[in-house]
Write a protein that holds these residues in place. Structure first.
Motif, PDB file in Angstrom:
ATOM      1  N   LYS A 117     -29.164 -26.659 -60.079  1.00 26.46           N
ATOM      2  CA  LYS A 117     -28.109 -27.641 -60.340  1.00 26.46           C
ATOM      3  C   LYS A 117     -26.735 -27.132 -59.938  1.00 26.46           C
ATOM      4  CE  LYS A 117     -30.786 -29.039 -64.387  1.00 26.46           C
ATOM      5  NZ  LYS A 117     -31.762 -27.928 -64.196  1.00 26.46           N
ATOM      6  N   LEU A 118     -26.553 -25.800 -59.903  1.00 21.92           N
ATOM      7  CA  LEU A 118     -25.247 -25.224 -59.607  1.00 21.92           C
ATOM      8  C   LEU A 118     -25.418 -23.988 -58.738  1.00 21.92           C
ATOM      9  CD1 LEU A 118     -22.143 -24.874 -60.061  1.00 21.92           C
ATOM     10  CD2 LEU A 118     -22.711 -23.595 -62.142  1.00 21.92           C
ATOM     11  N   ALA A 119     -24.748 -23.985 -57.591  1.00 19.91           N
ATOM     12  CA  ALA A 119     -24.664 -22.798 -56.736  1.00 19.91           C
ATOM     13  C   ALA A 119     -23.233 -22.295 -56.854  1.00 19.91           C
ATOM     14  CB  ALA A 119     -25.001 -23.137 -55.284  1.00 19.91           C
ATOM     15  N   LEU A 120     -23.085 -21.119 -57.419  1.00 18.63           N
ATOM     16  CA  LEU A 120     -21.773 -20.613 -57.795  1.00 18.63           C
ATOM     17  C   LEU A 120     -21.453 -19.341 -57.005  1.00 18.63           C
ATOM     18  CD1 LEU A 120     -19.272 -20.416 -59.570  1.00 18.63           C
ATOM     19  CD2 LEU A 120     -20.734 -19.740 -61.479  1.00 18.63           C
ATOM     20  N   THR A 121     -20.350 -19.349 -56.287  1.00 22.69           N
ATOM     21  CA  THR A 121     -19.905 -18.171 -55.557  1.00 22.69           C
ATOM     22  C   THR A 121     -18.964 -17.366 -56.440  1.00 22.69           C
ATOM     23  OG1 THR A 121     -20.063 -19.308 -53.430  1.00 22.69           O
ATOM     24  CG2 THR A 121     -18.689 -17.333 -53.511  1.00 22.69           C
ATOM     25  N   ALA A 122     -19.306 -16.108 -56.689  1.00 19.67           N
ATOM     26  CA  ALA A 122     -18.409 -15.207 -57.415  1.00 19.67           C
ATOM     27  C   ALA A 122     -17.434 -14.638 -56.401  1.00 19.67           C
ATOM     28  CB  ALA A 122     -19.205 -14.101 -58.107  1.00 19.67           C
ATOM     29  N   ILE A 124     -14.624 -16.149 -53.211  1.00 19.98           N
ATOM     30  CA  ILE A 124     -14.298 -17.343 -52.419  1.00 19.98           C
ATOM     31  C   ILE A 124     -15.069 -17.293 -51.104  1.00 19.98           C
ATOM     32  CG2 ILE A 124     -12.034 -17.729 -53.456  1.00 19.98           C
ATOM     33  CD1 ILE A 124     -10.752 -16.315 -51.123  1.00 19.98           C
ATOM     34  N   GLY A 125     -15.463 -18.470 -50.646  1.00 18.07           N
ATOM     35  CA  GLY A 125     -16.241 -18.581 -49.414  1.00 18.07           C
ATOM     36  C   GLY A 125     -17.674 -18.929 -49.717  1.00 18.07           C
ATOM     37  N   SER A 126     -18.042 -20.197 -49.526  1.00 19.43           N
ATOM     38  CA  SER A 126     -19.380 -20.669 -49.879  1.00 19.43           C
ATOM     39  C   SER A 126     -20.222 -21.031 -48.667  1.00 19.43           C
ATOM     40  CB  SER A 126     -19.267 -21.886 -50.813  1.00 19.43           C
ATOM     41  OG  SER A 126     -18.676 -21.522 -52.039  1.00 19.43           O
ATOM     42  N   ASP A 127     -19.932 -20.420 -47.514  1.00 22.07           N
ATOM     43  CA  ASP A 127     -20.683 -20.762 -46.309  1.00 22.07           C
ATOM     44  C   ASP A 127     -22.076 -20.155 -46.296  1.00 22.07           C
ATOM     45  OD1 ASP A 127     -20.237 -18.007 -44.860  1.00 22.07           O
ATOM     46  OD2 ASP A 127     -18.264 -18.704 -45.460  1.00 22.07           O
ATOM     47  N   HIS A 128     -22.410 -19.289 -47.282  1.00 21.94           N
ATOM     48  CA  HIS A 128     -23.786 -18.802 -47.377  1.00 21.94           C
ATOM     49  C   HIS A 128     -24.692 -19.859 -48.023  1.00 21.94           C
ATOM     50  CE1 HIS A 128     -21.754 -17.688 -51.118  1.00 21.94           C
ATOM     51  NE2 HIS A 128     -22.917 -17.798 -51.704  1.00 21.94           N
ATOM     52  N   VAL A 129     -24.105 -20.959 -48.458  1.00 14.64           N
ATOM     53  CA  VAL A 129     -24.857 -22.095 -48.992  1.00 14.64           C
ATOM     54  C   VAL A 129     -24.918 -23.183 -47.923  1.00 14.64           C
ATOM     55  CG1 VAL A 129     -24.971 -23.850 -50.806  1.00 14.64           C
ATOM     56  CG2 VAL A 129     -24.030 -21.576 -51.329  1.00 14.64           C
ATOM     57  N   ASP A 130     -26.094 -23.725 -47.678  1.00 13.54           N
ATOM     58  CA  ASP A 130     -26.210 -24.875 -46.782  1.00 13.54           C
ATOM     59  C   ASP A 130     -25.610 -26.075 -47.526  1.00 13.54           C
ATOM     60  OD1 ASP A 130     -27.151 -27.260 -45.476  1.00 13.54           O
ATOM     61  OD2 ASP A 130     -28.645 -26.047 -44.446  1.00 13.54           O
ATOM     62  N   LEU A 131     -24.351 -26.362 -47.244  1.00 14.16           N
ATOM     63  CA  LEU A 131     -23.632 -27.368 -48.027  1.00 14.16           C
ATOM     64  C   LEU A 131     -24.204 -28.767 -47.836  1.00 14.16           C
ATOM     65  CD1 LEU A 131     -19.953 -26.137 -47.540  1.00 14.16           C
ATOM     66  CD2 LEU A 131     -21.512 -25.669 -49.441  1.00 14.16           C
ATOM     67  N   LYS A 132     -24.681 -29.061 -46.632  1.00  7.92           N
ATOM     68  CA  LYS A 132     -25.272 -30.381 -46.384  1.00  7.92           C
ATOM     69  C   LYS A 132     -26.528 -30.570 -47.221  1.00  7.92           C
ATOM     70  CE  LYS A 132     -26.663 -33.414 -42.570  1.00  7.92           C
ATOM     71  NZ  LYS A 132     -26.827 -33.513 -41.092  1.00  7.92           N
ATOM     72  N   ALA A 133     -27.371 -29.537 -47.276  1.00  5.36           N
ATOM     73  CA  ALA A 133     -28.598 -29.622 -48.079  1.00  5.36           C
ATOM     74  C   ALA A 133     -28.268 -29.680 -49.558  1.00  5.36           C
ATOM     75  CB  ALA A 133     -29.497 -28.430 -47.774  1.00  5.36           C
ATOM     76  N   ALA A 134     -27.261 -28.918 -49.986  1.00  2.00           N
ATOM     77  CA  ALA A 134     -26.858 -28.944 -51.392  1.00  2.00           C
ATOM     78  C   ALA A 134     -26.331 -30.323 -51.773  1.00  2.00           C
ATOM     79  CB  ALA A 134     -25.813 -27.876 -51.656  1.00  2.00           C
ATOM     80  N   ALA A 135     -25.529 -30.915 -50.882  1.00  2.00           N
ATOM     81  CA  ALA A 135     -24.985 -32.247 -51.163  1.00  2.00           C
ATOM     82  C   ALA A 135     -26.105 -33.284 -51.263  1.00  2.00           C
ATOM     83  CB  ALA A 135     -23.987 -32.638 -50.075  1.00  2.00           C
ATOM     84  N   ALA A 136     -27.073 -33.184 -50.360  1.00  5.98           N
ATOM     85  CA  ALA A 136     -28.181 -34.138 -50.375  1.00  5.98           C
ATOM     86  C   ALA A 136     -28.990 -34.055 -51.660  1.00  5.98           C
ATOM     87  CB  ALA A 136     -29.082 -33.894 -49.162  1.00  5.98           C
ATOM     88  N   ARG A 137     -29.073 -32.875 -52.243  1.00  5.61           N
ATOM     89  CA  ARG A 137     -29.811 -32.684 -53.489  1.00  5.61           C
ATOM     90  C   ARG A 137     -28.958 -32.926 -54.722  1.00  5.61           C
ATOM     91  NH1 ARG A 137     -33.592 -28.744 -54.352  1.00  5.61           N
ATOM     92  NH2 ARG A 137     -32.870 -28.943 -56.506  1.00  5.61           N
ATOM     93  N   GLY A 138     -27.665 -33.166 -54.562  1.00  6.91           N
ATOM     94  CA  GLY A 138     -26.787 -33.363 -55.701  1.00  6.91           C
ATOM     95  C   GLY A 138     -26.466 -32.080 -56.443  1.00  6.91           C
ATOM     96  N   ILE A 139     -26.578 -30.948 -55.767  1.00  3.74           N
ATOM     97  CA  ILE A 139     -26.278 -29.653 -56.376  1.00  3.74           C
ATOM     98  C   ILE A 139     -24.766 -29.421 -56.334  1.00  3.74           C
ATOM     99  CG2 ILE A 139     -26.573 -27.144 -56.122  1.00  3.74           C
ATOM    100  CD1 ILE A 139     -29.323 -27.814 -54.822  1.00  3.74           C
ATOM    101  N   THR A 140     -24.207 -29.035 -57.450  1.00  4.10           N
ATOM    102  CA  THR A 140     -22.787 -28.682 -57.496  1.00  4.10           C
ATOM    103  C   THR A 140     -22.605 -27.304 -56.871  1.00  4.10           C
ATOM    104  OG1 THR A 140     -22.433 -29.969 -59.522  1.00  4.10           O
ATOM    105  CG2 THR A 140     -20.809 -28.257 -59.005  1.00  4.10           C
ATOM    106  N   VAL A 141     -21.585 -27.171 -56.020  1.00  6.01           N
ATOM    107  CA  VAL A 141     -21.225 -25.883 -55.425  1.00  6.01           C
ATOM    108  C   VAL A 141     -19.787 -25.582 -55.829  1.00  6.01           C
ATOM    109  CG1 VAL A 141     -21.001 -24.540 -53.300  1.00  6.01           C
ATOM    110  CG2 VAL A 141     -22.765 -26.319 -53.471  1.00  6.01           C
ATOM    111  N   ALA A 142     -19.563 -24.374 -56.333  1.00  8.07           N
ATOM    112  CA  ALA A 142     -18.223 -24.026 -56.817  1.00  8.07           C
ATOM    113  C   ALA A 142     -17.914 -22.568 -56.510  1.00  8.07           C
ATOM    114  CB  ALA A 142     -18.120 -24.286 -58.321  1.00  8.07           C
TER     115      ALA A 142
END
Length: 386
Positions: A117-122, A124-142
């Motif tokens: 449900k949450l992909a959290l970067t400790a 700054i810089g969240s490009d190690h997360v596939d943001l398009k796939a996370a958005a499609a799944r409704g996963i919060t990225v912060a």
């Protein structure tokens, strides 16, 4: 109860905890733009200035999470289908990872993470997360916006001075018992009067420009959104419409832009050829912004006088990565944003985000990258989904 899967870099080889060089660190109460520093509730699970970014440090999260009935798994083994990370991922509700030791949340891994449900970067810089796939799944990225921006900016200034003054080779001469002054100064210049340019002038890029101004350099920048005119006047900035225009006139080029498909290998052979012969290239953003082998060739030919930074691709970099041995480089592991000072802020910010998420409160907009399937907050200003 939530399962929190936290991926951190390994402990010091000399053992944990280390013997600290200082007893305290300065207290920072706000960031340069007025944004408040992290404000978690209750007591931190660490003393600011302690090493919390490694496995045993656990970002200081365990006291809060266990007191509230949550499960915390902390590991460093993150690569390959048989890794500990992949073993725990399918039933993890939250994944925490650092840019310095990223657990790459690819589309394939996100598909396996049915509870995520949450992909959290400790940091700054969240490009190690596939943001398009996370958005499609409704996963919060912060992420903890601004938590280590000044730390990275300081590293850029240090790297620029080290390269231009030929500090690192000269230091090695001294270490080896030598006094080879002519050899040392034959590649040493003053930075005063040079043209310094940054590609992207967001929080980090602007902080770099502010710190470079007292060196009496000519400052240049380029980015999608032009800075306000009062800032341009204050710093006597020259704006360039394109990166290509900037690199033609600058002696030192600093990369501070996010990584997305359109910026991968932006600095390839063609772009580097546009630069002044003997220019310096600094990259504390993401390693994949540069064509690995083009950088090596440019240093070997003399087109670049130096390359410095702390970002690689992949991370950690393999032992045979050519940036480790190419000439006239000032590379470090990815440390610019993980000083003990920075760790205190991004660990506190991680706790704040977890508290808000787990206790049903909204996450600060400046921390959000993806929310409800769309780019949000800082993400809307910094990233693209394509």
């Amino acid at each position: 109860m939530a399962k929190i899967l936290c991926v951190l870099y390994p402990d010091p080889k000399t053992g944990y905890p280390p013997k600290y060089a200082r007893d305290e660190i300065p207290v920072i109460r706000s960031y340069p733009d007025g944004q408040a520093v992290p404000t978690p509730t209750g007591t931190l699970g660490f003393k600011p200035g302690e090493l919390v970014g490694c496995v045993s440090g656990e970002l200081g999260l365990r006291p809060y999470l266990e007191a509230h009935g949550h499960e915390l798994i902390v590991l460093s083994d993150k690569d390959g289908a048989s890794s500990e990370f992949d073993r725990h991922l399918p039933d993890a509700d939250v994944v925490i990872s650092q840019p310095f030791w990223p657990a790459y949340l690819t589309e394939e891994r996100i598909a396996k993470a049915k509870n995520l449900k949450l992909a959290l970067t400790a940091g700054i810089g969240s490009d190690h997360v596939d943001l398009k796939a996370a958005a499609a799944r409704g996963i919060t990225v912060a992420e903890e916006t601004f938590s280590n921006s000044i730390s990275v900016a300081e590293h850029v200034v240090m790297t620029a001075l080290s390269l231009v003054r030929n500090y690192l080779p000269s230091h090695e001469v001294s270490n080896r018992g030598g006094w080879n002054i002519a050899d040392c100064v034959s590649r040493s210049y003053d930075i005063e009067g040079m043209n310094f340019g940054t590609i992207a002038a967001g929080r980090i890029g602007l902080a770099v420009l502010r710190r470079m101004k007292p060196f009496d350099v000519h400052l240049h920048y380029t980015q999608r959104h032009r800075l306000p005119s009062d800032i341009e006047r204050e710093l006597n900035l020259t704006f360039h419409e394109t990166p290509e225009a900037l690199v033609k006139v600058c002696d030192i080029v600093n990369l501070q832009l996010p990584l997305y498909p359109s910026t991968v290998n932006m600095f390839d052979e063609k772009m580097i050829a546009l630069m002044k012969r003997g220019a310096y290239l600094i990259n504390t953003a993401r390693g994949a912004l540069c064509d690995r082998d083009a950088v090596v060739r440019a240093l070997e030919s003399g087109q670049l006088a130096g390359y410095g930074g702390d970002v690689w691709f992949p991370q950690p970099a393999p032992a045979d990565h050519p940036w480790r041995t190419m000439p006239n480089q000032g590379m470090t592991p990815h440390i610019s944003g993980s000083s003990l000072s920075a760790q205190a802020r991004y660990a506190a910010g991680t706790l704040e985000i977890l508290q808000d998420f787990l206790e049903g409160r909204p996450i600060r907009p400046e921390y959000l990258i993806i929310d409800r399937g769309n780019l949000a907050g800082t993400g809307a200003a910094s990233y693209k989904l394509a």
